[in-house]
Design a protein around this motif. Structure first.
Motif, PDB file in Angstrom:
ATOM      1  N   ASP A 268       8.726  21.752 -17.454  1.00  0.00           N
ATOM      2  CA  ASP A 268       9.868  21.942 -16.196  1.00  0.00           C
ATOM      3  C   ASP A 268       9.390  21.885 -14.768  1.00  0.00           C
ATOM      4  N   TYR A 269       9.985  21.497 -13.998  1.00  0.00           N
ATOM      5  CA  TYR A 269       9.933  21.696 -12.716  1.00  0.00           C
ATOM      6  C   TYR A 269      10.970  22.601 -12.266  1.00  0.00           C
ATOM      7  N   GLY A 270      10.444  23.499 -11.206  1.00  0.00           N
ATOM      8  CA  GLY A 270      11.216  25.203 -10.642  1.00  0.00           C
ATOM      9  C   GLY A 270      10.805  25.168  -9.086  1.00  0.00           C
ATOM     10  N   VAL A 271      11.555  26.540  -9.127  1.00  0.00           N
ATOM     11  CA  VAL A 271      11.616  26.766  -7.353  1.00  0.00           C
ATOM     12  C   VAL A 271       9.884  27.862  -7.599  1.00  0.00           C
ATOM     13  N   LEU A 272       9.371  27.987  -6.544  1.00  0.00           N
ATOM     14  CA  LEU A 272       8.100  28.661  -6.191  1.00  0.00           C
ATOM     15  C   LEU A 272       8.431  29.288  -4.853  1.00  0.00           C
ATOM     16  N   TRP A 273       8.322  30.898  -4.616  1.00  0.00           N
ATOM     17  CA  TRP A 273       8.207  30.904  -3.002  1.00  0.00           C
ATOM     18  C   TRP A 273       6.831  31.982  -3.229  1.00  0.00           C
ATOM     19  N   PRO A 274       6.316  32.905  -1.895  1.00  0.00           N
ATOM     20  CA  PRO A 274       6.025  34.096  -2.237  1.00  0.00           C
ATOM     21  C   PRO A 274       6.199  35.477  -2.369  1.00  0.00           C
ATOM     22  N   SER A 275       5.953  35.816  -2.886  1.00  0.00           N
ATOM     23  CA  SER A 275       6.841  37.547  -3.616  1.00  0.00           C
ATOM     24  C   SER A 275       7.219  38.381  -2.350  1.00  0.00           C
ATOM     25  N   ASN A 276       6.947  38.372  -1.223  1.00  0.00           N
ATOM     26  CA  ASN A 276       7.309  38.588  -0.130  1.00  0.00           C
ATOM     27  C   ASN A 276       9.015  39.250   0.371  1.00  0.00           C
ATOM     28  N   GLY A 277       9.866  37.667  -0.783  1.00  0.00           N
ATOM     29  CA  GLY A 277      11.071  37.437  -0.355  1.00  0.00           C
ATOM     30  C   GLY A 277      11.447  36.124  -0.059  1.00  0.00           C
ATOM     31  N   PRO A 278      13.035  35.344  -0.720  1.00  0.00           N
ATOM     32  CA  PRO A 278      13.353  34.114   0.090  1.00  0.00           C
ATOM     33  C   PRO A 278      13.475  34.255   1.410  1.00  0.00           C
ATOM     34  N   SER A 279      14.043  33.203   2.068  1.00  0.00           N
ATOM     35  CA  SER A 279      14.579  33.851   3.854  1.00  0.00           C
ATOM     36  C   SER A 279      16.039  33.662   3.166  1.00  0.00           C
ATOM     37  N   ALA A 280      17.165  33.375   4.146  1.00  0.00           N
ATOM     38  CA  ALA A 280      18.416  33.454   3.857  1.00  0.00           C
ATOM     39  C   ALA A 280      18.553  32.165   3.250  1.00  0.00           C
ATOM     40  N   ALA A 281      17.924  31.378   4.514  1.00  0.00           N
ATOM     41  CA  ALA A 281      17.626  29.682   4.176  1.00  0.00           C
ATOM     42  C   ALA A 281      16.770  29.306   3.336  1.00  0.00           C
ATOM     43  N   VAL A 282      15.900  29.624   2.687  1.00  0.00           N
ATOM     44  CA  VAL A 282      15.262  29.396   1.064  1.00  0.00           C
ATOM     45  C   VAL A 282      16.321  29.674  -0.167  1.00  0.00           C
ATOM     46  N   THR A 283      17.124  30.156   0.460  1.00  0.00           N
ATOM     47  CA  THR A 283      18.084  31.097  -0.858  1.00  0.00           C
ATOM     48  C   THR A 283      19.487  29.963  -0.496  1.00  0.00           C
ATOM     49  N   ALA A 284      19.530  29.771   0.770  1.00  0.00           N
ATOM     50  CA  ALA A 284      20.792  28.248   0.667  1.00  0.00           C
ATOM     51  C   ALA A 284      20.609  26.814   0.370  1.00  0.00           C
ATOM     52  N   LEU A 285      18.526  26.703   0.602  1.00  0.00           N
ATOM     53  CA  LEU A 285      18.525  25.472   0.040  1.00  0.00           C
ATOM     54  C   LEU A 285      18.189  25.567  -1.922  1.00  0.00           C
ATOM     55  N   VAL A 286      17.371  26.898  -2.009  1.00  0.00           N
ATOM     56  CA  VAL A 286      17.550  26.401  -3.643  1.00  0.00           C
ATOM     57  C   VAL A 286      19.004  26.837  -4.021  1.00  0.00           C
ATOM     58  N   ASP A 287      20.145  27.165  -3.568  1.00  0.00           N
ATOM     59  CA  ASP A 287      21.273  27.225  -4.551  1.00  0.00           C
ATOM     60  C   ASP A 287      22.112  25.731  -4.645  1.00  0.00           C
ATOM     61  N   LEU A 288      21.479  25.196  -2.957  1.00  0.00           N
ATOM     62  CA  LEU A 288      22.214  24.104  -2.970  1.00  0.00           C
ATOM     63  C   LEU A 288      21.166  23.347  -4.700  1.00  0.00           C
ATOM     64  N   MET A 289      20.231  22.887  -4.505  1.00  0.00           N
ATOM     65  CA  MET A 289      19.536  21.858  -5.283  1.00  0.00           C
ATOM     66  C   MET A 289      19.715  22.460  -6.825  1.00  0.00           C
ATOM     67  N   CYS A 290      20.138  23.420  -7.318  1.00  0.00           N
ATOM     68  CA  CYS A 290      21.013  23.980  -8.851  1.00  0.00           C
ATOM     69  C   CYS A 290      22.135  23.407  -8.610  1.00  0.00           C
ATOM     70  N   GLU A 291      22.803  23.669  -7.719  1.00  0.00           N
ATOM     71  CA  GLU A 291      23.949  22.792  -7.958  1.00  0.00           C
ATOM     72  C   GLU A 291      23.929  21.237  -7.565  1.00  0.00           C
ATOM     73  N   LEU A 292      23.138  20.956  -6.692  1.00  0.00           N
ATOM     74  CA  LEU A 292      22.841  18.930  -7.571  1.00  0.00           C
ATOM     75  C   LEU A 292      21.905  19.036  -8.803  1.00  0.00           C
ATOM     76  N   ALA A 293      21.109  19.617  -9.085  1.00  0.00           N
ATOM     77  CA  ALA A 293      20.595  19.213 -10.228  1.00  0.00           C
ATOM     78  C   ALA A 293      21.777  19.248 -11.395  1.00  0.00           C
ATOM     79  N   ASP A 294      22.649  20.188 -11.360  1.00  0.00           N
ATOM     80  CA  ASP A 294      23.534  19.945 -12.324  1.00  0.00           C
ATOM     81  C   ASP A 294      25.021  19.611 -12.949  1.00  0.00           C
ATOM     82  N   GLU A 295      24.655  18.738 -11.558  1.00  0.00           N
ATOM     83  CA  GLU A 295      25.735  17.173 -10.627  1.00  0.00           C
ATOM     84  C   GLU A 295      24.932  16.631 -12.789  1.00  0.00           C
ATOM     85  N   LYS A 296      26.829  15.367 -12.785  1.00  0.00           N
ATOM     86  CA  LYS A 296      25.729  14.726 -13.845  1.00  0.00           C
ATOM     87  C   LYS A 296      25.663  13.300 -13.043  1.00  0.00           C
ATOM     88  N   PRO A 297      24.924  12.555 -13.271  1.00  0.00           N
ATOM     89  CA  PRO A 297      24.292  10.851 -12.906  1.00  0.00           C
ATOM     90  C   PRO A 297      25.828  10.575 -13.055  1.00  0.00           C
TER      91      PRO A 297
END
Length: 297
Positions: A268-297
Protein backbone atom coordinates in the motif's frame (compact mmCIF):
# COMPACT_ATOMS: atom_id res chain seq x y z
CA UNK A 1 -29.38 36.77 -19.61
CA UNK A 2 -29.03 35.65 -16.00
CA UNK A 3 -26.04 33.58 -14.88
CA UNK A 4 -28.26 30.63 -14.02
CA UNK A 5 -29.75 30.65 -17.51
CA UNK A 6 -26.24 30.75 -19.00
CA UNK A 7 -25.32 27.77 -16.86
CA UNK A 8 -28.40 25.87 -18.08
CA UNK A 9 -27.62 26.71 -21.71
CA UNK A 10 -23.99 25.55 -21.45
CA UNK A 11 -24.95 22.37 -19.62
CA UNK A 12 -27.52 21.50 -22.30
CA UNK A 13 -24.95 22.30 -25.00
CA UNK A 14 -22.70 19.65 -23.43
CA UNK A 15 -25.32 17.04 -22.57
CA UNK A 16 -27.67 17.54 -25.56
CA UNK A 17 -30.36 15.93 -23.42
CA UNK A 18 -32.93 17.76 -21.30
CA UNK A 19 -33.22 14.99 -18.71
CA UNK A 20 -29.49 14.62 -18.14
CA UNK A 21 -29.08 18.39 -17.97
CA UNK A 22 -31.81 18.64 -15.35
CA UNK A 23 -30.25 15.82 -13.33
CA UNK A 24 -26.80 17.41 -13.53
CA UNK A 25 -28.08 20.81 -12.34
CA UNK A 26 -30.56 19.37 -9.81
CA UNK A 27 -33.56 21.03 -11.45
CA UNK A 28 -36.57 19.78 -13.40
CA UNK A 29 -36.60 19.23 -17.18
CA UNK A 30 -39.37 21.81 -17.45
CA UNK A 31 -37.07 24.38 -15.81
CA UNK A 32 -34.44 23.61 -18.45
CA UNK A 33 -36.97 23.93 -21.26
CA UNK A 34 -38.33 27.20 -19.86
CA UNK A 35 -34.84 28.72 -19.57
CA UNK A 36 -33.90 27.78 -23.14
CA UNK A 37 -37.15 29.12 -24.58
CA UNK A 38 -36.65 32.38 -22.71
CA UNK A 39 -33.14 32.73 -24.14
CA UNK A 40 -34.34 31.98 -27.64
CA UNK A 41 -37.11 34.61 -27.36
CA UNK A 42 -34.59 37.18 -26.18
CA UNK A 43 -32.10 36.39 -28.97
CA UNK A 44 -34.79 36.00 -31.60
CA UNK A 45 -33.71 32.69 -33.08
CA UNK A 46 -33.49 28.99 -32.08
CA UNK A 47 -30.39 27.85 -30.20
CA UNK A 48 -31.22 24.14 -30.39
CA UNK A 49 -32.85 21.85 -32.93
CA UNK A 50 -35.18 19.47 -31.10
CA UNK A 51 -36.79 16.26 -32.29
CA UNK A 52 -38.38 13.42 -30.37
CA UNK A 53 -35.01 11.63 -30.53
CA UNK A 54 -32.26 14.22 -30.61
CA UNK A 55 -31.20 17.65 -29.38
CA UNK A 56 -28.58 19.54 -31.42
CA UNK A 57 -27.11 23.02 -31.34
CA UNK A 58 -27.97 25.30 -34.21
CA UNK A 59 -25.14 27.25 -35.86
CA UNK A 60 -26.16 30.26 -33.78
CA UNK A 61 -26.29 28.13 -30.64
CA UNK A 62 -22.80 26.78 -31.31
CA UNK A 63 -21.49 30.32 -31.81
CA UNK A 64 -23.06 31.45 -28.53
CA UNK A 65 -21.61 28.42 -26.75
CA UNK A 66 -18.11 29.11 -28.10
CA UNK A 67 -18.35 32.76 -27.02
CA UNK A 68 -19.64 31.97 -23.53
CA UNK A 69 -17.21 29.18 -22.56
CA UNK A 70 -14.14 31.42 -22.04
CA UNK A 71 -16.23 33.82 -19.95
CA UNK A 72 -17.52 30.97 -17.79
CA UNK A 73 -13.97 29.71 -17.30
CA UNK A 74 -12.82 33.17 -16.28
CA UNK A 75 -15.69 33.48 -13.79
CA UNK A 76 -14.94 30.03 -12.35
CA UNK A 77 -11.25 30.84 -11.99
CA UNK A 78 -12.10 34.07 -10.17
CA UNK A 79 -14.37 32.15 -7.79
CA UNK A 80 -11.70 29.46 -7.28
CA UNK A 81 -9.12 32.13 -6.44
CA UNK A 82 -11.47 33.69 -3.92
CA UNK A 83 -12.21 30.29 -2.36
CA UNK A 84 -8.51 29.46 -2.27
CA UNK A 85 -7.73 32.72 -0.54
CA UNK A 86 -10.46 32.16 2.02
CA UNK A 87 -9.31 28.59 2.72
CA UNK A 88 -5.63 29.38 2.71
CA UNK A 89 -4.90 27.43 -0.48
CA UNK A 90 -2.02 29.70 -1.43
CA UNK A 91 1.75 29.75 -1.32
CA UNK A 92 4.20 26.86 -1.83
CA UNK A 93 3.14 23.30 -1.08
CA UNK A 94 6.03 20.84 -0.67
CA UNK A 95 5.19 17.26 -1.61
CA UNK A 96 7.39 14.17 -1.41
CA UNK A 97 7.09 10.81 -3.16
CA UNK A 98 8.97 7.52 -2.93
CA UNK A 99 8.24 5.70 -6.22
CA UNK A 100 7.64 6.69 -9.85
CA UNK A 101 4.00 5.58 -9.71
CA UNK A 102 3.46 7.75 -6.64
CA UNK A 103 5.16 10.58 -8.53
CA UNK A 104 2.78 10.13 -11.47
CA UNK A 105 -0.21 10.56 -9.16
CA UNK A 106 1.32 13.54 -7.32
CA UNK A 107 2.17 15.31 -10.58
CA UNK A 108 -1.33 14.85 -12.00
CA UNK A 109 -2.95 16.15 -8.80
CA UNK A 110 -0.51 19.07 -8.58
CA UNK A 111 -1.38 20.14 -12.13
CA UNK A 112 -5.09 20.20 -11.31
CA UNK A 113 -4.46 22.01 -8.01
CA UNK A 114 -2.42 24.72 -9.73
CA UNK A 115 -5.09 25.18 -12.41
CA UNK A 116 -7.78 25.66 -9.76
CA UNK A 117 -5.77 27.73 -7.31
CA UNK A 118 -3.47 30.11 -9.13
CA UNK A 119 -1.93 31.34 -5.87
CA UNK A 120 -0.68 27.87 -4.97
CA UNK A 121 2.65 26.52 -6.18
CA UNK A 122 3.66 22.87 -5.76
CA UNK A 123 7.25 21.76 -5.18
CA UNK A 124 7.85 18.03 -5.61
CA UNK A 125 10.76 16.11 -4.09
CA UNK A 126 11.82 12.46 -4.34
CA UNK A 127 12.24 10.77 -0.94
CA UNK A 128 15.35 8.63 -0.47
CA UNK A 129 15.06 5.26 1.24
CA UNK A 130 17.93 5.90 3.65
CA UNK A 131 15.81 8.57 5.41
CA UNK A 132 12.19 8.02 4.34
CA UNK A 133 10.56 10.17 7.05
CA UNK A 134 13.37 12.65 7.72
CA UNK A 135 12.23 15.44 5.34
CA UNK A 136 8.71 15.29 6.80
CA UNK A 137 10.01 15.37 10.39
CA UNK A 138 12.38 18.25 9.66
CA UNK A 139 9.63 20.37 8.14
CA UNK A 140 11.07 20.16 4.63
CA UNK A 141 7.83 18.61 3.33
CA UNK A 142 4.16 19.36 4.01
CA UNK A 143 2.92 15.96 2.84
CA UNK A 144 4.29 12.84 1.18
CA UNK A 145 3.05 9.77 -0.67
CA UNK A 146 5.00 6.65 0.22
CA UNK A 147 4.89 3.10 1.54
CA UNK A 148 2.56 2.05 4.34
CA UNK A 149 2.28 1.09 7.15
CA UNK A 150 3.80 3.95 9.14
CA UNK A 151 3.21 4.07 12.87
CA UNK A 152 5.52 6.81 14.11
CA UNK A 153 4.97 9.57 16.71
CA UNK A 154 4.38 12.98 15.19
CA UNK A 155 3.26 11.60 11.82
CA UNK A 156 -0.33 10.98 10.73
CA UNK A 157 -1.25 8.36 8.14
CA UNK A 158 -3.94 9.50 5.72
CA UNK A 159 -5.81 7.49 3.10
CA UNK A 160 -4.32 4.66 1.06
CA UNK A 161 -4.09 5.81 -2.56
CA UNK A 162 -2.57 2.81 -4.34
CA UNK A 163 -2.57 -0.89 -3.48
CA UNK A 164 -0.13 -2.93 -5.54
CA UNK A 165 0.51 -6.68 -5.80
CA UNK A 166 4.04 -7.74 -4.87
CA UNK A 167 6.81 -9.15 -7.02
CA UNK A 168 10.33 -10.35 -6.30
CA UNK A 169 13.05 -8.71 -8.37
CA UNK A 170 15.69 -11.40 -8.92
CA UNK A 171 18.82 -11.89 -11.05
CA UNK A 172 17.84 -13.16 -14.50
CA UNK A 173 20.01 -16.25 -14.03
CA UNK A 174 18.58 -17.20 -10.62
CA UNK A 175 16.45 -20.33 -10.28
CA UNK A 176 13.54 -18.23 -9.02
CA UNK A 177 13.51 -16.27 -12.30
CA UNK A 178 12.26 -19.39 -14.11
CA UNK A 179 9.16 -19.68 -11.96
CA UNK A 180 5.73 -18.27 -12.80
CA UNK A 181 5.32 -17.11 -9.17
CA UNK A 182 7.09 -17.13 -5.83
CA UNK A 183 6.05 -17.45 -2.19
CA UNK A 184 7.05 -15.53 0.91
CA UNK A 185 8.86 -18.72 1.90
CA UNK A 186 11.17 -18.19 -1.09
CA UNK A 187 12.67 -15.15 0.66
CA UNK A 188 14.88 -17.67 2.48
CA UNK A 189 16.45 -18.67 -0.86
CA UNK A 190 18.44 -15.50 -1.61
CA UNK A 191 19.94 -12.47 0.21
CA UNK A 192 17.46 -9.60 0.57
CA UNK A 193 18.89 -6.21 -0.41
CA UNK A 194 18.02 -3.60 2.22
CA UNK A 195 18.16 0.19 2.54
CA UNK A 196 20.86 1.95 4.50
CA UNK A 197 19.89 4.39 7.24
CA UNK A 198 16.92 4.97 9.54
CA UNK A 199 14.04 2.88 8.22
CA UNK A 200 10.97 2.92 10.52
CA UNK A 201 10.35 -0.38 12.31
CA UNK A 202 6.75 -0.64 11.05
CA UNK A 203 8.03 -0.50 7.47
CA UNK A 204 10.96 -2.83 8.12
CA UNK A 205 8.77 -5.52 9.69
CA UNK A 206 6.30 -5.41 6.81
CA UNK A 207 8.53 -4.91 3.77
CA UNK A 208 11.82 -6.49 4.88
CA UNK A 209 10.99 -9.37 7.22
CA UNK A 210 13.77 -11.18 9.06
CA UNK A 211 11.94 -14.53 8.87
CA UNK A 212 9.53 -16.25 6.51
CA UNK A 213 6.00 -17.13 7.73
CA UNK A 214 7.24 -20.60 8.75
CA UNK A 215 10.13 -19.09 10.74
CA UNK A 216 13.03 -19.63 8.32
CA UNK A 217 15.59 -16.78 8.47
CA UNK A 218 15.71 -14.36 5.55
CA UNK A 219 19.38 -13.74 4.69
CA UNK A 220 20.51 -10.14 4.34
CA UNK A 221 22.33 -8.89 1.27
CA UNK A 222 24.11 -5.61 0.55
CA UNK A 223 22.61 -2.25 1.48
CA UNK A 224 21.74 0.68 -0.74
CA UNK A 225 21.22 4.41 -0.30
CA UNK A 226 19.56 5.29 -3.59
CA UNK A 227 17.06 3.05 -5.36
CA UNK A 228 18.96 2.76 -8.72
CA UNK A 229 21.68 0.92 -6.80
CA UNK A 230 19.21 -1.90 -6.15
CA UNK A 231 18.67 -2.88 -9.78
CA UNK A 232 22.43 -2.86 -10.36
CA UNK A 233 23.00 -5.11 -7.33
CA UNK A 234 20.28 -7.54 -8.42
CA UNK A 235 21.64 -7.66 -11.98
CA UNK A 236 25.07 -8.43 -10.51
CA UNK A 237 23.60 -11.41 -8.64
CA UNK A 238 24.16 -9.91 -5.19
CA UNK A 239 20.60 -10.40 -3.92
CA UNK A 240 16.88 -9.90 -4.48
CA UNK A 241 14.38 -7.16 -3.65
CA UNK A 242 10.65 -7.10 -2.87
CA UNK A 243 8.91 -4.61 -5.17
CA UNK A 244 5.50 -3.77 -6.58
CA UNK A 245 4.57 -5.68 -9.74
CA UNK A 246 4.37 -2.43 -11.67
CA UNK A 247 8.04 -1.77 -10.88
CA UNK A 248 8.76 -3.82 -14.01
CA UNK A 249 7.28 -0.99 -16.09
CA UNK A 250 9.68 1.56 -14.56
CA UNK A 251 12.84 -0.31 -13.55
CA UNK A 252 13.31 -3.19 -15.99
CA UNK A 253 16.84 -3.62 -17.35
CA UNK A 254 19.06 -6.43 -18.66
CA UNK A 255 20.04 -8.96 -16.03
CA UNK A 256 16.94 -8.85 -13.83
CA UNK A 257 13.51 -10.49 -13.76
CA UNK A 258 10.27 -9.74 -11.91
CA UNK A 259 8.35 -12.72 -10.51
CA UNK A 260 4.94 -12.08 -8.87
CA UNK A 261 4.15 -13.35 -5.39
CA UNK A 262 1.23 -15.74 -5.08
CA UNK A 263 0.78 -15.02 -1.38
CA UNK A 264 1.18 -12.18 1.09
CA UNK A 265 -0.58 -8.83 1.37
CA UNK A 266 -0.44 -6.06 -1.21
CA UNK A 267 1.94 -3.12 -0.98
CA UNK A 268 0.00 0.00 0.00
CA UNK A 269 1.03 3.57 -0.77
CA UNK A 270 -0.67 6.37 1.11
CA UNK A 271 -0.47 9.92 2.38
CA UNK A 272 1.56 11.08 5.39
CA UNK A 273 1.66 14.50 7.03
CA UNK A 274 2.86 15.98 10.35
CA UNK A 275 0.45 15.35 13.22
CA UNK A 276 -0.03 19.06 13.86
CA UNK A 277 -2.64 18.84 11.12
CA UNK A 278 -2.80 19.24 7.34
CA UNK A 279 -3.16 22.72 5.85
CA UNK A 280 -6.04 23.60 3.55
CA UNK A 281 -3.69 23.16 0.58
CA UNK A 282 -2.65 19.69 1.75
CA UNK A 283 -6.29 18.70 2.25
CA UNK A 284 -7.16 19.93 -1.24
CA UNK A 285 -4.24 17.99 -2.78
CA UNK A 286 -5.10 14.81 -0.88
CA UNK A 287 -8.73 15.04 -2.03
CA UNK A 288 -7.55 15.40 -5.63
CA UNK A 289 -5.18 12.43 -5.34
CA UNK A 290 -7.99 10.29 -3.94
CA UNK A 291 -10.21 11.24 -6.89
CA UNK A 292 -7.50 10.59 -9.47
CA UNK A 293 -6.44 7.30 -7.87
CA UNK A 294 -10.04 6.07 -8.10
CA UNK A 295 -10.29 6.86 -11.81
CA UNK A 296 -10.26 3.90 -14.17
CA UNK A 297 -7.25 3.82 -16.50
Amino acid sequence: MELRDIEIFLALAEELHFGRTAERLHITPSRVSHAIKKQERRIGAPLFERTSRTVRLTALGQQLCDDLLPARLQIQQAIDRAVAGARGITGPLRVGYSTPWCADLVLRAAEVLRSRHAGCTVQILEIQFDDPLGPLRRGELDVQVSEFPVREPGITSGPVLLSEPRALMVPAGHALARRSSVSLEDLAAAPLITPRGTFPKSLLDFHLPTHTPSGRPVPRGPVYTFWPETTAMVAAGLGVSVVAVRAAQYHDRPGIAFVPFRDGPALDYGVLWPSNGPSAAVTALVDLMCELADEKP
